[in-house]
Design a protein around this motif. Sequence first.
Motif, PDB file in Angstrom:
ATOM      1  N   ALA A  69       0.834  -1.204   0.000  1.00  0.00           N
ATOM      2  CA  ALA A  69       0.000   0.000   0.000  1.00  0.00           C
ATOM      3  C   ALA A  69       0.872   1.259   0.000  1.00  0.00           C
ATOM      4  CB  ALA A  69      -0.911  -0.017   1.216  1.00  0.00           C
ATOM      5  N   ILE A  70       1.898   1.260   0.868  1.00  0.00           N
ATOM      6  CA  ILE A  70       2.783   2.438   0.944  1.00  0.00           C
ATOM      7  C   ILE A  70       3.416   2.701  -0.411  1.00  0.00           C
ATOM      8  CG2 ILE A  70       4.899   3.351   1.992  1.00  0.00           C
ATOM      9  CD1 ILE A  70       4.228   1.699   4.497  1.00  0.00           C
ATOM     10  N   LYS A  71       3.874   1.629  -1.019  1.00  0.00           N
ATOM     11  CA  LYS A  71       4.558   1.787  -2.298  1.00  0.00           C
ATOM     12  C   LYS A  71       3.606   2.379  -3.360  1.00  0.00           C
ATOM     13  CE  LYS A  71       7.563  -0.459  -5.515  1.00  0.00           C
ATOM     14  NZ  LYS A  71       8.301  -1.617  -5.929  1.00  0.00           N
ATOM     15  N   GLY A  72       2.396   1.848  -3.379  1.00  0.00           N
ATOM     16  CA  GLY A  72       1.416   2.330  -4.353  1.00  0.00           C
ATOM     17  C   GLY A  72       1.173   3.820  -4.204  1.00  0.00           C
ATOM     18  N   PHE A  73       0.944   4.275  -2.961  1.00  0.00           N
ATOM     19  CA  PHE A  73       0.665   5.697  -2.750  1.00  0.00           C
ATOM     20  C   PHE A  73       1.886   6.558  -3.014  1.00  0.00           C
ATOM     21  CE2 PHE A  73      -2.988   3.984  -0.314  1.00  0.00           C
ATOM     22  CZ  PHE A  73      -3.980   4.600  -1.062  1.00  0.00           C
ATOM     23  N   MET A  74       3.077   6.024  -2.690  1.00  0.00           N
ATOM     24  CA  MET A  74       4.317   6.769  -2.960  1.00  0.00           C
ATOM     25  C   MET A  74       4.512   6.983  -4.452  1.00  0.00           C
ATOM     26  SD  MET A  74       6.258   7.967  -0.711  1.00  0.00           S
ATOM     27  CE  MET A  74       5.864   8.207   0.984  1.00  0.00           C
ATOM     28  N   GLN A  75       4.126   5.951  -5.218  1.00  0.00           N
ATOM     29  CA  GLN A  75       4.272   6.077  -6.672  1.00  0.00           C
ATOM     30  C   GLN A  75       3.339   7.171  -7.201  1.00  0.00           C
ATOM     31  OE1 GLN A  75       3.814   1.957  -7.542  1.00  0.00           O
ATOM     32  NE2 GLN A  75       5.963   1.665  -8.071  1.00  0.00           N
ATOM     33  N   LEU A  76       2.112   7.225  -6.651  1.00  0.00           N
ATOM     34  CA  LEU A  76       1.175   8.280  -7.054  1.00  0.00           C
ATOM     35  C   LEU A  76       1.737   9.651  -6.693  1.00  0.00           C
ATOM     36  CD1 LEU A  76      -2.313   6.835  -6.013  1.00  0.00           C
ATOM     37  CD2 LEU A  76      -1.367   7.102  -8.317  1.00  0.00           C
ATOM     38  N   LEU A  77       2.250   9.735  -5.465  1.00  0.00           N
ATOM     39  CA  LEU A  77       2.823  10.985  -4.978  1.00  0.00           C
ATOM     40  C   LEU A  77       3.976  11.417  -5.878  1.00  0.00           C
ATOM     41  CD1 LEU A  77       2.748  13.032  -2.655  1.00  0.00           C
ATOM     42  CD2 LEU A  77       4.312  11.563  -1.396  1.00  0.00           C
ATOM     43  N   SER A  78       4.809  10.454  -6.209  1.00  0.00           N
ATOM     44  CA  SER A  78       5.968  10.734  -7.048  1.00  0.00           C
ATOM     45  C   SER A  78       5.533  11.335  -8.384  1.00  0.00           C
ATOM     46  CB  SER A  78       6.730   9.426  -7.247  1.00  0.00           C
ATOM     47  OG  SER A  78       7.610   9.516  -8.318  1.00  0.00           O
ATOM     48  N   LYS A  79       4.467  10.760  -8.924  1.00  0.00           N
ATOM     49  CA  LYS A  79       3.981  11.225 -10.223  1.00  0.00           C
ATOM     50  C   LYS A  79       3.482  12.678 -10.111  1.00  0.00           C
ATOM     51  CE  LYS A  79       0.839   9.776 -13.892  1.00  0.00           C
ATOM     52  NZ  LYS A  79       0.071  11.010 -13.834  1.00  0.00           N
ATOM     53  N   SER A  80       2.690  12.955  -9.065  1.00  0.00           N
ATOM     54  CA  SER A  80       2.174  14.324  -9.002  1.00  0.00           C
ATOM     55  C   SER A  80       3.279  15.326  -8.669  1.00  0.00           C
ATOM     56  CB  SER A  80       0.983  14.465  -8.036  1.00  0.00           C
ATOM     57  OG  SER A  80       1.106  13.616  -6.969  1.00  0.00           O
ATOM     58  N   LEU A  81       4.292  14.919  -7.948  1.00  0.00           N
ATOM     59  CA  LEU A  81       5.409  15.837  -7.662  1.00  0.00           C
ATOM     60  C   LEU A  81       6.139  16.182  -8.966  1.00  0.00           C
ATOM     61  CD1 LEU A  81       6.855  14.310  -4.357  1.00  0.00           C
ATOM     62  CD2 LEU A  81       5.599  16.459  -4.620  1.00  0.00           C
ATOM     63  N   ARG A  82       6.272  15.135  -9.803  1.00  0.00           N
ATOM     64  CA  ARG A  82       6.958  15.383 -11.072  1.00  0.00           C
ATOM     65  C   ARG A  82       6.130  16.325 -11.937  1.00  0.00           C
ATOM     66  NH1 ARG A  82       7.824  10.225 -14.143  1.00  0.00           N
ATOM     67  NH2 ARG A  82       5.650  10.704 -14.612  1.00  0.00           N
ATOM     68  N   ASP A  83       4.793  16.064 -11.967  1.00  0.00           N
ATOM     69  CA  ASP A  83       3.914  16.924 -12.763  1.00  0.00           C
ATOM     70  C   ASP A  83       3.997  18.381 -12.314  1.00  0.00           C
ATOM     71  OD1 ASP A  83       3.227  14.708 -14.113  1.00  0.00           O
ATOM     72  OD2 ASP A  83       1.273  14.403 -13.114  1.00  0.00           O
TER      73      ASP A  83
END
Length: 370
Positions: free
Chosen positions: A171-185
């Motif tokens: 779960a942590i990994k999944g949300f971190m990946q989402l977070l990572s994407k929006s930070l990049r955006d």
Amino acid sequence: MMDESANLEGVRAAGGIEAERERYVRQFVNRFLSMEGVGVMLLDSDFHIVEVSDMIVSLCGLPRADIVSKHAELWFDEVGLKPHPFDRSLLEGRTFRSKVLNWKQDKQLHTLMIDGENLMEGETRTGAFVLFRDVSHRMALEEQVRRSDRLKTIGQIAAGTAHEIRNPLTAIKGFMQLLSKSLRDRDMEKEYDYVGIVLSELDRVNDLVSEFLLLSRPKELRQASMKVGGVLQEILPMIRNEALLHNVTVIYLPRPELPPILADKELLKQVFLNLGKNAIEAMDGGGTLIIRECGISEETNRITVEFKDTGPGIPSEALDKVFDPFFTTKPQGTGLGLSVCQRIVDDLGGSIEVASDGDGALFIVGLPCY
Ligand SMILES: Nc1ncnc2c1ncn2[C@@H]1O[C@H](COP(=O)(O)OP(=O)(O)O)[C@@H](O)[C@H]1O
Ligand SMILES: [Mg+2]
């Protein structure tokens, strides 16, 4: 008159028994001095060596003449016995018991247990003796038992907790990946990098948990008949890729004519991958890894596969530790890889051994023929 001659007979008989007793004692001493597992060193009152038994001679590899008449302390220094057994106790007239020391000879480590005792005539010390017992074999057996106990305990802990850790991790990994994407955006570069670090650390925890899970005994082995070469062929591309990154050459020497083995393919792949990975990690500056299928050992009816590398090898004092859970010499290591290998190979009814002669490390996996 009668009495006197009877007495004489008695004395003669006693002398005979005494002589016989002496003969037995001498026989025993001679036999004792030539025994393999026990060594004895006789010292005079100044601790010069008066006599040594055959075991000491063969253990230190020096002619008897070079040992006898030397001062015992000097001799212990010369042959490099550690820790030095002559803490002053013996010299001060006290005995010592069951002192354990290690003796390295011909690259083989012996574990000796020694006792020291003074020879006294009344209050005067006339000499001393030191008894050596080679307990290497017993120590090795005890270590094996301890190791398998430890593995069992870790397996139980692993089985109980690993899944519980892995689920939240996913779960942590999944949300971190989402977070990572929006930070990049949003071009938040610094924060994006931070999350990158979190993600790679998460991967490390995940790897650790996976190894833990492998340590817990699998519910059931999915054993089937297969060629060991087939299993090696499947993992070779992965090993070759990794090797390329580290400037390592991989040589594979197959033996297609070998009979099949009985194994669980996925688990066996894990063993070979771990051995390959370790070898490549050991040869960071470049080198050669030879993976060789060998013949069948007649004694055990096992096919053997060797992983030999040209890395720095394993120092002799670490050789019996490398299969211990958490033993690692790498800053980022888990120390679980070889424990996993051993566990799997044990489950498959095989064996895994290590040797290192200063010319790289050699791991030998034995697997039962089908
Ligand atoms: N091929 C090798 N050459 C030298 N040392 C090795 C080799 N394989 C294993 N070792 C030693 O054994 C230790 C334990 O290995 P392992 O159980 O796989 O854990 P890890 O790789 O995480 O350290 C390593 O840290 C290393 O010191
Ligand atoms: Mg490893």
